[in-house]
Design a protein around this motif. Sequence first.
Motif, PDB file in Angstrom:
ATOM      1  N   SER A  87       0.805  -1.224   0.186  1.00  0.00           N
ATOM      2  CA  SER A  87       0.020   0.145   0.141  1.00  0.00           C
ATOM      3  C   SER A  87       0.913   1.221   0.000  1.00  0.00           C
ATOM      4  O   SER A  87       0.380   2.341  -0.379  1.00  0.00           O
ATOM      5  N   LYS A  88       2.175   1.257   0.435  1.00  0.00           N
ATOM      6  CA  LYS A  88       3.075   2.388   0.750  1.00  0.00           C
ATOM      7  C   LYS A  88       3.767   2.493  -0.830  1.00  0.00           C
ATOM      8  O   LYS A  88       4.424   3.703  -0.888  1.00  0.00           O
ATOM      9  N   ARG A  89       3.600   1.571  -1.775  1.00  0.00           N
ATOM     10  CA  ARG A  89       4.534   1.813  -3.023  1.00  0.00           C
ATOM     11  C   ARG A  89       3.454   1.718  -4.197  1.00  0.00           C
ATOM     12  O   ARG A  89       3.068   0.550  -4.391  1.00  0.00           O
ATOM     13  N   ALA A  90       3.109   2.793  -4.652  1.00  0.00           N
ATOM     14  CA  ALA A  90       2.135   2.841  -5.814  1.00  0.00           C
ATOM     15  C   ALA A  90       2.870   2.255  -7.151  1.00  0.00           C
ATOM     16  O   ALA A  90       4.068   2.371  -7.346  1.00  0.00           O
ATOM     17  N   GLY A  91       2.161   1.775  -7.988  1.00  0.00           N
ATOM     18  CA  GLY A  91       2.570   1.101  -9.345  1.00  0.00           C
ATOM     19  C   GLY A  91       3.393   0.070  -9.546  1.00  0.00           C
ATOM     20  O   GLY A  91       3.884  -0.333 -10.464  1.00  0.00           O
ATOM     21  N   LEU A  92       2.833  -0.863  -8.387  1.00  0.00           N
ATOM     22  CA  LEU A  92       3.593  -2.166  -8.338  1.00  0.00           C
ATOM     23  C   LEU A  92       3.001  -2.962  -9.284  1.00  0.00           C
ATOM     24  O   LEU A  92       1.871  -3.025  -9.369  1.00  0.00           O
ATOM     25  N   ALA A  93       3.883  -4.001 -10.001  1.00  0.00           N
ATOM     26  CA  ALA A  93       3.328  -4.636 -11.145  1.00  0.00           C
ATOM     27  C   ALA A  93       3.004  -6.037 -10.531  1.00  0.00           C
ATOM     28  O   ALA A  93       2.411  -6.815 -11.428  1.00  0.00           O
ATOM     29  N   THR A  94       3.227  -6.298  -9.291  1.00  0.00           N
ATOM     30  CA  THR A  94       2.929  -7.746  -8.787  1.00  0.00           C
ATOM     31  C   THR A  94       2.172  -7.587  -7.384  1.00  0.00           C
ATOM     32  O   THR A  94       2.102  -6.476  -6.732  1.00  0.00           O
ATOM     33  N   THR A  95       1.553  -8.654  -6.869  1.00  0.00           N
ATOM     34  CA  THR A  95       0.708  -8.700  -5.754  1.00  0.00           C
ATOM     35  C   THR A  95       1.071  -9.785  -4.933  1.00  0.00           C
ATOM     36  O   THR A  95       1.219 -10.929  -5.519  1.00  0.00           O
ATOM     37  N   ASN A  96       1.460  -9.860  -3.899  1.00  0.00           N
ATOM     38  CA  ASN A  96       2.174 -10.981  -3.185  1.00  0.00           C
ATOM     39  C   ASN A  96       1.716 -11.083  -1.562  1.00  0.00           C
ATOM     40  O   ASN A  96       2.355 -11.716  -0.814  1.00  0.00           O
ATOM     41  N   SER A  97       0.263 -10.806  -1.353  1.00  0.00           N
ATOM     42  CA  SER A  97       0.073 -10.883   0.009  1.00  0.00           C
ATOM     43  C   SER A  97      -0.897 -12.041   0.176  1.00  0.00           C
ATOM     44  O   SER A  97      -1.496 -12.054   1.459  1.00  0.00           O
ATOM     45  N   GLY A  98      -1.527 -12.927  -0.855  1.00  0.00           N
ATOM     46  CA  GLY A  98      -2.376 -13.929  -0.633  1.00  0.00           C
ATOM     47  C   GLY A  98      -1.986 -15.162   0.123  1.00  0.00           C
ATOM     48  O   GLY A  98      -0.973 -15.413  -0.513  1.00  0.00           O
ATOM     49  N   VAL A  99      -2.401 -15.710   1.103  1.00  0.00           N
ATOM     50  CA  VAL A  99      -1.990 -16.915   1.567  1.00  0.00           C
ATOM     51  C   VAL A  99      -3.212 -17.793   1.796  1.00  0.00           C
ATOM     52  O   VAL A  99      -4.577 -17.523   2.034  1.00  0.00           O
ATOM     53  N   CYS A 100      -2.787 -19.141   2.317  1.00  0.00           N
ATOM     54  CA  CYS A 100      -3.661 -19.936   2.555  1.00  0.00           C
ATOM     55  C   CYS A 100      -3.277 -20.866   3.609  1.00  0.00           C
ATOM     56  O   CYS A 100      -1.871 -21.533   3.553  1.00  0.00           O
ATOM     57  N   VAL A 101      -4.025 -21.345   4.348  1.00  0.00           N
ATOM     58  CA  VAL A 101      -3.665 -22.173   5.465  1.00  0.00           C
ATOM     59  C   VAL A 101      -4.637 -23.354   5.610  1.00  0.00           C
ATOM     60  O   VAL A 101      -5.965 -23.426   5.566  1.00  0.00           O
TER      61      VAL A 101
END
Length: 302
Positions: A87-101
């Motif tokens: 959220s602090k870095r605009a314009g990111l080309a990737t998303t890496n926050s999804g997880v599953c347990v």
Amino acid sequence: MHNEKNVAEAIWNTCFDIKDKTKDNVKARQDIELLCDRPSLHLYKRNGKWQRPRAPYCIDKDDKIKILNWFQELKFPDGVRSEKYESKRAGLATTNSGVCVTCTDDNGNALEYFGVIEDIIKISWEGREQLDLVLFYCRWFDPTSRGVKRTENLGLVEVKHSSRLQNFEPFVLASQVTQVYYLSYASDDPSLKDWWVVYHVAPRDRLPPIDINNDSIETEGPTNDISFFQEDGLEGTFVIDLGDIELIDTLASDEITDPKELEQLEKQTVAPEQEEILESDEEGDEDDAESYDEDCYEEEDF
């Protein structure tokens, strides 16, 4: 891999009705007329020109723009990051926050918890050996049927990102989770607005375990993930320019102008006409023969 690519390209070109690449050509329409009961898709002539009715699977102009804009906004995972960091870095080309347990209940049934990493906490113990513990502070979605939908025959899992786990259990060890990617729908349908499609992601430097079936050679010992080398990034870029794509308004039908397709249609149109002429000639010959026999009978009677 190549088969999947070819099928995907064929579906894309056909739904977008891309000239010279769509599979919805004259031959396909003739097969539909021969094999399928769909008269609304049959070719026809209007004012002496062949027309191809617009198929319902062809996307109209407005939906093409929505889909292409959706592609422009896609972000794919390439590691693990917190939502706070992204959220602090605009314009990111990737998303890496999804997880599953994944866990099991008292009856041995597997239950999956899907969520998003809000923050990553690293705890270190200094001593003779450096010990590190990485915790994920997560926001979990409701794991019940109110927050997760499964379509077993398609292998489709959807999560309602506006739902929340009722219990406050945000912490999980990094070693306990698997990475997932959430994909929104390219649609303005209100019923799909709150739902994401779940896609499980293999770690960047590990291959998934190899499935061993009954026909394969059994090996002793456990089957572990296989480590392999992968570059940090791929060369090139993926850009969609809406100005370079022909966005045709939806019409009731399209005029067929391709010379090869017109030649094919004319050949197949002439053939039935010739058959009708031959049949009429044969019927005329039979009538002449019958009249000749009648004349002969009349002369013999005389």
